[in-house]
Design a protein around this motif. Structure first.
Motif, PDB file in Angstrom:
ATOM      1  N   TYR A 269      51.004  26.200  50.629  1.00 34.52           N
ATOM      2  CA  TYR A 269      50.239  27.412  50.298  1.00 34.52           C
ATOM      3  C   TYR A 269      50.869  28.139  49.111  1.00 34.52           C
ATOM      4  CZ  TYR A 269      48.053  32.008  50.827  1.00 34.52           C
ATOM      5  OH  TYR A 269      47.372  33.167  50.595  1.00 34.52           O
ATOM      6  N   LEU A 270      52.193  28.247  49.111  1.00 31.76           N
ATOM      7  CA  LEU A 270      52.872  28.921  48.006  1.00 31.76           C
ATOM      8  C   LEU A 270      52.710  28.153  46.696  1.00 31.76           C
ATOM      9  CD1 LEU A 270      56.150  30.021  49.819  1.00 31.76           C
ATOM     10  CD2 LEU A 270      54.243  31.475  49.125  1.00 31.76           C
ATOM     11  N   LYS A 271      52.687  26.825  46.787  1.00 31.82           N
ATOM     12  CA  LYS A 271      52.473  26.020  45.574  1.00 31.82           C
ATOM     13  C   LYS A 271      51.070  26.248  45.018  1.00 31.82           C
ATOM     14  CE  LYS A 271      55.732  22.295  46.691  1.00 31.82           C
ATOM     15  NZ  LYS A 271      55.867  20.851  47.037  1.00 31.82           N
ATOM     16  N   GLN A 272      50.095  26.320  45.927  1.00 35.46           N
ATOM     17  CA  GLN A 272      48.726  26.581  45.478  1.00 35.46           C
ATOM     18  C   GLN A 272      48.610  27.989  44.894  1.00 35.46           C
ATOM     19  OE1 GLN A 272      46.401  24.374  45.281  1.00 35.46           O
ATOM     20  NE2 GLN A 272      47.502  22.743  46.353  1.00 35.46           N
ATOM     21  N   ALA A 273      49.316  28.933  45.532  1.00 38.86           N
ATOM     22  CA  ALA A 273      49.301  30.309  45.001  1.00 38.86           C
ATOM     23  C   ALA A 273      49.940  30.360  43.607  1.00 38.86           C
ATOM     24  CB  ALA A 273      50.035  31.246  45.960  1.00 38.86           C
ATOM     25  N   LEU A 274      50.960  29.525  43.384  1.00 39.79           N
ATOM     26  CA  LEU A 274      51.588  29.459  42.055  1.00 39.79           C
ATOM     27  C   LEU A 274      50.597  28.927  41.018  1.00 39.79           C
ATOM     28  CD1 LEU A 274      54.047  29.676  40.220  1.00 39.79           C
ATOM     29  CD2 LEU A 274      54.772  27.400  41.029  1.00 39.79           C
ATOM     30  N   LYS A 275      49.786  27.960  41.424  1.00 42.88           N
ATOM     31  CA  LYS A 275      48.778  27.430  40.503  1.00 42.88           C
ATOM     32  C   LYS A 275      47.721  28.493  40.174  1.00 42.88           C
ATOM     33  CE  LYS A 275      49.242  22.594  41.947  1.00 42.88           C
ATOM     34  NZ  LYS A 275      48.562  21.427  42.557  1.00 42.88           N
ATOM     35  N   VAL A 276      47.381  29.292  41.184  1.00 40.01           N
ATOM     36  CA  VAL A 276      46.443  30.384  40.925  1.00 40.01           C
ATOM     37  C   VAL A 276      47.032  31.355  39.907  1.00 40.01           C
ATOM     38  CG1 VAL A 276      45.253  32.358  41.965  1.00 40.01           C
ATOM     39  CG2 VAL A 276      45.328  30.175  43.181  1.00 40.01           C
ATOM     40  N   GLN A 277      48.343  31.614  40.046  1.00 41.22           N
ATOM     41  CA  GLN A 277      49.003  32.498  39.078  1.00 41.22           C
ATOM     42  C   GLN A 277      48.929  31.920  37.665  1.00 41.22           C
ATOM     43  OE1 GLN A 277      49.417  35.740  40.680  1.00 41.22           O
ATOM     44  NE2 GLN A 277      50.843  35.575  38.983  1.00 41.22           N
ATOM     45  N   LYS A 278      49.129  30.624  37.538  1.00 40.26           N
ATOM     46  CA  LYS A 278      49.080  29.996  36.222  1.00 40.26           C
ATOM     47  C   LYS A 278      47.677  30.048  35.626  1.00 40.26           C
ATOM     48  CE  LYS A 278      52.956  26.831  37.051  1.00 40.26           C
ATOM     49  NZ  LYS A 278      53.383  25.412  37.186  1.00 40.26           N
ATOM     50  N   MET A 279      46.663  30.002  36.504  1.00 39.27           N
ATOM     51  CA  MET A 279      45.287  30.047  36.010  1.00 39.27           C
ATOM     52  C   MET A 279      44.928  31.413  35.426  1.00 39.27           C
ATOM     53  SD  MET A 279      43.928  27.072  36.325  1.00 39.27           S
ATOM     54  CE  MET A 279      45.569  26.437  35.919  1.00 39.27           C
ATOM     55  N   SER A 280      45.737  32.433  35.723  1.00 36.46           N
ATOM     56  CA  SER A 280      45.442  33.760  35.183  1.00 36.46           C
ATOM     57  C   SER A 280      45.674  33.823  33.680  1.00 36.46           C
ATOM     58  CB  SER A 280      46.290  34.823  35.888  1.00 36.46           C
ATOM     59  OG  SER A 280      47.674  34.634  35.620  1.00 36.46           O
ATOM     60  N   TRP A 281      46.334  32.805  33.101  1.00 33.69           N
ATOM     61  CA  TRP A 281      46.549  32.761  31.653  1.00 33.69           C
ATOM     62  C   TRP A 281      45.294  32.296  30.912  1.00 33.69           C
ATOM     63  CZ3 TRP A 281      51.067  34.475  29.438  1.00 33.69           C
ATOM     64  CH2 TRP A 281      52.160  34.654  30.295  1.00 33.69           C
ATOM     65  N   PHE A 282      44.343  31.712  31.626  1.00 32.59           N
ATOM     66  CA  PHE A 282      43.158  31.143  30.987  1.00 32.59           C
ATOM     67  C   PHE A 282      42.029  32.170  30.946  1.00 32.59           C
ATOM     68  CE2 PHE A 282      45.583  27.559  32.517  1.00 32.59           C
ATOM     69  CZ  PHE A 282      45.470  26.632  31.495  1.00 32.59           C
ATOM     70  N   PRO A 283      41.119  32.012  29.987  1.00 31.70           N
ATOM     71  CA  PRO A 283      39.997  32.960  29.903  1.00 31.70           C
ATOM     72  C   PRO A 283      38.955  32.670  30.981  1.00 31.70           C
ATOM     73  CG  PRO A 283      39.767  31.279  28.228  1.00 31.70           C
ATOM     74  CD  PRO A 283      41.098  31.034  28.877  1.00 31.70           C
ATOM     75  N   THR A 284      38.093  33.659  31.213  1.00 31.81           N
ATOM     76  CA  THR A 284      36.973  33.521  32.142  1.00 31.81           C
ATOM     77  C   THR A 284      35.676  33.777  31.393  1.00 31.81           C
ATOM     78  OG1 THR A 284      37.079  35.846  32.807  1.00 31.81           O
ATOM     79  CG2 THR A 284      38.365  34.265  34.104  1.00 31.81           C
ATOM     80  N   LEU A 285      34.647  33.079  31.800  1.00 29.56           N
ATOM     81  CA  LEU A 285      33.337  33.213  31.167  1.00 29.56           C
ATOM     82  C   LEU A 285      32.293  33.390  32.257  1.00 29.56           C
ATOM     83  CD1 LEU A 285      31.640  33.088  28.534  1.00 29.56           C
ATOM     84  CD2 LEU A 285      31.379  30.622  28.967  1.00 29.56           C
ATOM     85  N   THR A 286      31.511  34.445  32.148  1.00 26.70           N
ATOM     86  CA  THR A 286      30.456  34.721  33.111  1.00 26.70           C
ATOM     87  C   THR A 286      29.151  34.959  32.373  1.00 26.70           C
ATOM     88  OG1 THR A 286      30.975  37.088  33.106  1.00 26.70           O
ATOM     89  CG2 THR A 286      32.025  35.724  34.798  1.00 26.70           C
ATOM     90  N   GLY A 287      28.061  34.602  32.998  1.00 31.03           N
ATOM     91  CA  GLY A 287      26.733  34.818  32.441  1.00 31.03           C
ATOM     92  C   GLY A 287      25.968  35.826  33.276  1.00 31.03           C
ATOM     93  N   SER A 288      25.046  36.522  32.635  1.00 32.90           N
ATOM     94  CA  SER A 288      24.240  37.508  33.342  1.00 32.90           C
ATOM     95  C   SER A 288      22.838  37.525  32.769  1.00 32.90           C
ATOM     96  CB  SER A 288      24.869  38.902  33.236  1.00 32.90           C
ATOM     97  OG  SER A 288      24.915  39.341  31.888  1.00 32.90           O
ATOM     98  N   ILE A 289      21.890  37.910  33.595  1.00 28.38           N
ATOM     99  CA  ILE A 289      20.499  38.015  33.183  1.00 28.38           C
ATOM    100  C   ILE A 289      19.870  39.189  33.912  1.00 28.38           C
ATOM    101  CG2 ILE A 289      19.722  36.369  34.942  1.00 28.38           C
ATOM    102  CD1 ILE A 289      17.579  35.475  32.896  1.00 28.38           C
ATOM    103  N   ASN A 290      19.067  39.977  33.194  1.00 30.51           N
ATOM    104  CA  ASN A 290      18.391  41.144  33.753  1.00 30.51           C
ATOM    105  C   ASN A 290      16.895  41.039  33.468  1.00 30.51           C
ATOM    106  OD1 ASN A 290      20.930  42.172  34.424  1.00 30.51           O
ATOM    107  ND2 ASN A 290      21.074  43.345  32.522  1.00 30.51           N
ATOM    108  N   TYR A 291      16.115  41.412  34.407  1.00 32.28           N
ATOM    109  CA  TYR A 291      14.669  41.519  34.219  1.00 32.28           C
ATOM    110  C   TYR A 291      14.245  42.825  34.853  1.00 32.28           C
ATOM    111  CZ  TYR A 291       9.903  40.005  33.403  1.00 32.28           C
ATOM    112  OH  TYR A 291       8.618  39.903  32.917  1.00 32.28           O
ATOM    113  N   MET A 292      13.841  43.809  34.015  1.00 31.03           N
ATOM    114  CA  MET A 292      13.605  45.164  34.486  1.00 31.03           C
ATOM    115  C   MET A 292      12.225  45.641  34.054  1.00 31.03           C
ATOM    116  SD  MET A 292      16.586  45.786  35.882  1.00 31.03           S
ATOM    117  CE  MET A 292      16.499  47.557  36.125  1.00 31.03           C
ATOM    118  N   TRP A 293      11.750  46.678  34.758  1.00 29.50           N
ATOM    119  CA  TRP A 293      10.523  47.386  34.400  1.00 29.50           C
ATOM    120  C   TRP A 293      10.862  48.870  34.262  1.00 29.50           C
ATOM    121  CZ3 TRP A 293      10.614  43.349  37.765  1.00 29.50           C
ATOM    122  CH2 TRP A 293       9.740  42.281  37.532  1.00 29.50           C
TER     123      TRP A 293
END
Length: 452
Positions: A269-293
């Protein structure tokens, strides 16, 4: 006539009460395996452990849900209390509308989220840890039930031995009394014999109290109602044959030790948590869409609607380039924690190996003690038989009879105590090794499986 009816009613009531009492007093005969099977099925701690496994499984599904699109419905209304004033060419005028309505749907989708991907592995590990904890609870419960059952057998056999000695003491006292009455015995011997018989009675009561207390303890472990009476269908002697088989076939490997397995899962578990910590150095990309009136109007907010749709799609890139070294030091902290777990495992392995070796030595010592006590019981029985025959011929004295009876009582009690000590040592070794045969007691192997 009324008297006859009353007597008939009273007799019927007595009969019903007697029948009910007999039914309630009927004991449930159980073997050790049956006690363990009931405990593994009905003990609250086992039920809670299984529920905890299910809870963590739901938590994992909750984490997986973050990878799917999130869709929300929104609705807003605003009322302009004072419109804005615009000034142009020395002229001012009000702008805006009284009412503003907006309804529609908003959706977001994580496209690149490395930390979230790795955190799913953490959920898998938490499930495995809870499964192993559930297995540990079962193994511990098996040990507790066994030790309580063995203690109950020891109390019953001890009571039986004391009762047999008490009956012999009563018979001896009766013989001395008859000898005194016909003038061939002394009053001192008669009195001593009575005292010897009387002094055993508190021991019988103590043994019965121990039996009752141990029954309650066993029923609590089994998750049974305290009003249900149980009686073991076995004795300590019935385990004598299989004790040697267990000692010869015991596997002293620590591969199933639950403490080591939980420590390994925690390390993973601690090893996996360490990998999660390392992933915080990478960027994140999210998409969004809105349809409004949208609708804007003056006057009443419930009239003059003029809906106009609009939609929007967007991508959002987030990359934390600098955070004052927080991520770096947090990662180093996690690496040290992982290295600490290696040393903890090494120390735990040494300790467990030492405990296993000590327990094996105790088992071997108990086996020798049983053989020695069995020989002592045989000699004590032979000595008591010789003394009884001599007493019938008028040769033996009270002190000689008392010595032989006390020796036989002590030898039998020591014999059963040695068997109990061996059984408890074997049960504790089984707990330490973590190799209790749970499948034998009806536990599904998939429930306690820790490797997927």
């Amino acid at each position: 006539m009324y008297l006859k009816k009353f007597i008939k009613f009273a007799l019927m009531a007595v009969a019903v009460t007697a029948t009910s009492t007999a039914t309630n007093a009927e004991a449930l005969n159980v073997t050790l395996d049956e006690c363990i099977r009931i405990a593994l099925s009905d003990n609250p701690s086992i039920i809670v452990a299984d529920m905890e496994v299910q809870r963590v499984d739901y938590s994992k599904k909750e984490t997986l849900g973050q990878l799917f699109p999130q869709v929300n419905f929104t609705a807003n209304y605003s009322r302009t209390l004072a419109k804005q004033t615009m000034v142009m060419m020395d002229q001012s005028f009000k702008v805006g509308t009284d009412n503003s309505h907006s309804v529609g749907f908003q959706g977001t989708l994580p496209i690149i989220v490395p930390a979230l991907w790795k955190s799913i592995k953490l959920s898998d590990n938490q499930i495995l840890q809870n499964i192993e904890k559930a297995r540990a609870s079962r193994i511990s419960l098996v040990n507790q039930v066994k030790n309580a059952y063995y203690a109950l057998l020891l109390a019953r056999d001890s009571k039986r031995v004391i009762e047999a000695n008490h009956e012999t003491a009563l018979l001896t006292a009766e013989i001395f009394q008859k000898q005194f009455e016909i003038g061939v015995g002394t009053e001192l011997d008669m009195t001593r014999a009575r005292v010897a018989a009387t002094t055993l009675e508190p021991s019988i009561l103590d043994a019965q109290n121990s039996i009752d207390a141990l029954k309650l303890q066993l029923k609590v472990l089994m998750g049974m109602d305290s009003n249900v009476d149980i009686e073991p269908s076995e004795t300590l002697d019935s385990y004598k044959a299989m004790m040697y088989d267990y000692t010869m076939s015991v596997d002293t490997s620590l591969v199933n030790n639950t403490s080591l397995r939980q420590l390994d899962l925690q390390t993973d578990y601690l090893k996996q948590a360490l990998k999660v910590q390392k992933m915080s150095w990478f960027p994140t990309l999210t998409g969004s869409i809105n349809y409004m009136w949208n609708s804007m109007s003056n006057g009443s907010p419930f009239k003059n609607f003029n809906w106009n749709p609009y939609s929007q799609a967007a991508l959002a890139l987030s990359w934390n380039l600098f955070s004052g070294g927080q991520r770096y030091f947090k990662q180093k902290e996690a690496e040290i924690t992982v290295n600490e777990m290696k040393w903890q495992r090494e120390n735990l392995t040494r300790t467990l190996n030492s405990q296993v070796e000590t327990q094996l030595n105790n088992i071997k010592s108990n086996l020798k003690q049983i053989e020695s006590n069995a020989a002592s019981v045989a000699l004590a029985e032979k000595s008591d038989n010789i003394m009884q025959e001599s007493f019938k011929l008028g040769v033996g004295t009270f002190l000689q009879i008392q010595d032989t009876q006390n020796a036989l009582l002590g030898a039998r009690l020591s014999y059963y105590q040695a068997i109990y000590n061996l059984l408890v040592s074997q049960s504790d070794l089984e707990l330490m090794l973590g190799n209790a045969p749970l499948a034998k007691y009806g536990v599904n192997n998939e429930i306690i499986k820790t490797n997927r």
